[in-house]
Design a protein around this motif. Structure first.
Motif, PDB file in Angstrom:
ATOM      1  N   PRO A   4      23.576  85.783   4.531  1.00 32.40           N
ATOM      2  CA  PRO A   4      24.402  86.307   3.434  1.00 32.40           C
ATOM      3  C   PRO A   4      25.883  86.152   3.786  1.00 32.40           C
TER       4      PRO A   4
ATOM      5  N   GLU B 166      32.492  91.589  -0.892  1.00 38.15           N
ATOM      6  CA  GLU B 166      32.141  92.176  -2.195  1.00 38.15           C
ATOM      7  C   GLU B 166      33.348  92.328  -3.124  1.00 38.15           C
TER       8      GLU B 166
ATOM      9  N   SER C 176      30.839  82.009  -0.971  1.00 33.04           N
ATOM     10  CA  SER C 176      30.683  83.171  -1.838  1.00 33.04           C
ATOM     11  C   SER C 176      30.654  82.828  -3.327  1.00 33.04           C
TER      12      SER C 176
ATOM     13  N   SER D 168      29.603  82.107  -6.843  1.00 33.37           N
ATOM     14  CA  SER D 168      28.373  82.323  -7.638  1.00 33.37           C
ATOM     15  C   SER D 168      27.219  82.885  -6.803  1.00 33.37           C
ATOM     16  N   ALA D 169      27.560  83.632  -5.741  1.00 33.33           N
ATOM     17  CA  ALA D 169      26.517  84.159  -4.851  1.00 33.33           C
ATOM     18  C   ALA D 169      25.576  85.119  -5.577  1.00 33.33           C
ATOM     19  N   ASN D 170      26.091  85.849  -6.562  1.00 31.44           N
ATOM     20  CA  ASN D 170      25.245  86.799  -7.291  1.00 31.44           C
ATOM     21  C   ASN D 170      24.268  86.107  -8.227  1.00 31.44           C
ATOM     22  N   VAL D 171      24.596  84.893  -8.640  1.00 32.54           N
ATOM     23  CA  VAL D 171      23.736  84.150  -9.568  1.00 32.54           C
ATOM     24  C   VAL D 171      22.783  83.234  -8.818  1.00 32.54           C
TER      25      VAL D 171
ATOM     26  N   PRO E 252      22.241  82.264  -4.722  1.00 30.45           N
ATOM     27  CA  PRO E 252      22.695  82.443  -3.333  1.00 30.45           C
ATOM     28  C   PRO E 252      22.869  81.134  -2.575  1.00 30.45           C
TER      29      PRO E 252
END
Length: 285
Positions: free
Chosen positions: A24, A76, A143, A145-148, A150
């Motif tokens: 991550p 974050e 990082s 588009s990491a939420n969409v 990984p």
């Protein structure tokens, strides 16, 4: 020597790819710090090859800056409404301008060396401008588009590495078989114009791969960005060669058998990553 290089690649490459794709971003940012600490220690030998205290002072300074970035600009909070944190964007922009200045220094070496060769302050500043934007660019790309997805940002990091590896490989083989005209003899006597051309040609394999997997991309833009990134990587390599030559050092270190130091392996990336990241932020986000 060749056997050592191959063995080093065989154990190092899986670690690098594993970290890029499976760590991550928040852990990736911390794992990078020891790597850049080693790179900073090696750069310290460019500042003063005979003074360990100077080398460690530079290492500690860079390390504290990187730790502060991770604490005060955590992953974050890196993106807000699709916009990169202004501190990160400023560092990447500064990195871009540094590589323009560095290119001028390379072209004018050894004359330019009379300005900075004996200045610990300037060489320390150049080291920070080389290492810190590279660190920030790695985290920025990872990082995205990491939420969409990984793996999207990791793919961008890997793409830059592929461009650099293709350029290095193409330059090596073209230079050995066709090289006649020296590229920058005062900086790196073994590099040739034919090698540079071969390296740029080899990066077109990366373009073909990008267009195959992402055909909606504009071909002209992909080619332009690839070539600019490859040229930047070449000058990243030449820049380190310039500082090593000024310090009368052959390799930045010995930690990687057959390859030298960490900086010897990431010199091209120190330029390619900030340049690519800036362009990506400007045209794709």
């Amino acid at each position: 020597m060749l056997k050592q290089r191959i063995i080093t690649v065989l154990w190092l490459l899986p670690l690098v790819i594993g970290a890029i794709f499976f760590l991550p971003t928040e852990y990736f940012a911390w794992v990078l710090i020891p790597v850049f600490m080693i790179g900073a220690k090696e750069w310290g030998s460019f500042i003063d090859p005979n003074c360990t205290a100077t080398q460690w002072t530079f290492t500690v300074t860079v390390s504290l800056i990187l730790v502060a970035l991770n604490f005060f600009v955590p992953v974050e909070s890196l993106w807000l409404k699709g916009q990169l944190h202004p501190i990160y964007f400023a560092i990447i922009t500064i990195g871009l301008f540094w590589w323009i200045v560095s290119t001028v220094l390379v072209f004018s070496f050894p004359k330019s060396g009379s300005v900075w060769k004996d200045s610990h302050m300037l060489k320390s500043m150049f080291g920070q401008l080389t290492l810190i934007p590279c660190f920030v660019s790695l985290i920025t790309l990872k990082s995205i588009s990491a939420n969409v997805d990984p793996y999207f940002g990791a793919s961008l990091v890997f793409l830059v590495m592929l461009v650099v590896w293709a350029a290095d490989t193409g330059a090596y083989f073209a230079g050995r078989s066709l090289g006649k005209h020296k590229l920058m003899p005062n900086v790196s006597p073994n590099k040739t114009l034919e090698g540079l051309g071969g390296g740029l040609a080899a990066t077109m394999a990366v373009v073909i791969g990008v267009m195959y997997y992402s055909p909606e991309q504009e071909l002209g833009l992909v080619i332009a960005v690839t070539l600019i990134t490859a040229v930047a990587s070449a000058f990243g390599d030449l820049s380190e060669s310039m500082f090593k030559r000024a310090a009368n050092i052959k390799d930045s270190g010995k930690i990687l058998p057959g390859h030298g130091g960490v900086l010897d392996r990431m010199d091209s990336l120190t330029a390619a990553l900030p340049v690519f990241t800036f362009i990506y932020l400007a045209f794709w986000i």
